[in-house]
Write a protein that holds these residues in place. Structure first.
Motif, short mmCIF file in Angstrom:
data_model
loop_
_atom_site.label_atom_id
_atom_site.label_comp_id
_atom_site.label_asym_id
_atom_site.label_seq_id
_atom_site.Cartn_x
_atom_site.Cartn_y
_atom_site.Cartn_z
N LEU A 102 39.38 39.56 44.95
CA LEU A 102 40.58 38.75 44.72
C LEU A 102 40.67 37.70 45.83
O LEU A 102 41.30 37.92 46.87
N ALA A 105 43.79 36.76 48.32
CA ALA A 105 44.80 37.83 48.37
C ALA A 105 45.15 38.15 49.82
O ALA A 105 44.32 38.02 50.72
N LEU A 143 47.52 44.83 47.78
CA LEU A 143 47.35 43.40 48.04
C LEU A 143 48.39 42.60 47.27
O LEU A 143 48.83 43.02 46.19
N ILE A 144 48.75 41.46 47.80
CA ILE A 144 49.56 40.49 47.07
C ILE A 144 48.62 39.37 46.63
O ILE A 144 47.97 38.72 47.45
N TRP A 145 48.55 39.17 45.33
CA TRP A 145 47.67 38.13 44.76
C TRP A 145 48.44 37.43 43.65
O TRP A 145 48.93 38.08 42.73
N HIS A 146 48.56 36.11 43.76
CA HIS A 146 49.37 35.34 42.81
C HIS A 146 50.77 35.92 42.67
O HIS A 146 51.30 36.05 41.57
N TRP A 150 48.85 44.30 43.70
CA TRP A 150 47.61 44.84 43.16
C TRP A 150 47.18 46.05 43.96
O TRP A 150 47.29 46.07 45.20
#
Length: 260
Positions: A102, A105, A143-146, A150
């Protein structure tokens, strides 16, 4: 159910220090992956935990990177300068596991980002079900993704299989380590999530996920069990634990009461 298979074409770099040394790698499908090695740490048992934990999370509607099988050619490692990494690559020839990388992220910070009660409860329930000891404030594996949350890294789940004997006892354990879960204080909907997830996670779904485990990863039967016999234990463990989810649900609820 099926997972894609790709071939590793370039080892880019190790991602962190530690015994498992996961790496960033390019594959011949044009994507980058976090490569988890069969020759590291707990070997294929860690990959089995990753596979089962990740695909159960996906079946329950949680977000996590795509999981693929990654072939590592025997030529890998011959020109690697780092001796430890060279040994790891050589020990991991064959079928390994990759999670889609990702890009961009950021690590979830529980101080900065609050998670809504429903999602927090879903993740706490999942980890209590899987006996995942590795989702703490020290190491969230989130994780922070968009702008979305996640899940990654379920290799510390299903720890019963490191001893294997007495798995029936572990299937009905309350999972006391839930008290250290990074999202426990925010998990106010555990009872509702328990009802929903018990309906979603059918026996057929569990069997389909466990059947994804390659025979090549199931060569360690303590008493000469066949790969299918080992799969059957995983299915029974997960089924028994689901059928008695009130045990780990109560443990999580009681632990949360001490935090709020």
């Amino acid at each position: 159910m099926m997972l894609r298979t790709a071939n590793v074409i370039r080892y880019i770099m190790p991602l962190r220090e530690g015994g498992s040394l996961p790496a960033l790698a390019d594959a011949d499908d044009g994507f980058k992956y976090v490569l988890k090695f069969r020759g590291a740490g707990h070997g294929t048992k860690a990959l089995i935990s990753e596979l089962i934990g990740g695909e159960i999370a996906r079946a329950l509607g949680l977000r996590l990177p795509e999981i693929v099988f990654l072939n590592l050619d025997e030529a890998f490692g011959r020109t690697e300068g780092d001796e430890e990494i060279q040994d790891l690559l050589q020990a991991s020839r064959g079928l390994n596991m990759g999670l889609h990388f990702l890009s961009g992220a950021i690590t979830f910070d529980p101080v900065v980002t609050k998670v809504d009660s429903k999602l927090a409860s879903q993740i706490v329930w999942l980890d209590a079900y899987l006996t995942n000891v590795d989702r703490t404030a020290r190491n969230t594996n989130l994780l922070i993704w968009h702008k979305e949350l996640w899940l990654i890294d379920h290799g510390a789940s299903l720890y019963f299989h490191h001893t294997w004997d007495g798995w029936e006892k572990y299937a009905l354990s309350p999972f006391k380590q839930v008290k250290d879960h990074v999202l426990l204080s925010q998990a106010g909907d555990l009872a509702e999530v328990n009802k929903e997830f018990r309906l979603l996670l059918t026996h057929d779904k569990i069997r389909a996920i466990v059947n994804l485990i390659p025979d090549d990863w199931l060569h360690w039967g303590n008493n000469g069990e066949t790969p299918q016999e080992l799969r059957d234990v995983y299915v029974q463990f997960l089924t028994d634990r689901l059928n008695h989810s009130e045990i780990f649900l109560k443990e999580a609820q009681d632990a949360r009461e001490t935090l709020i």
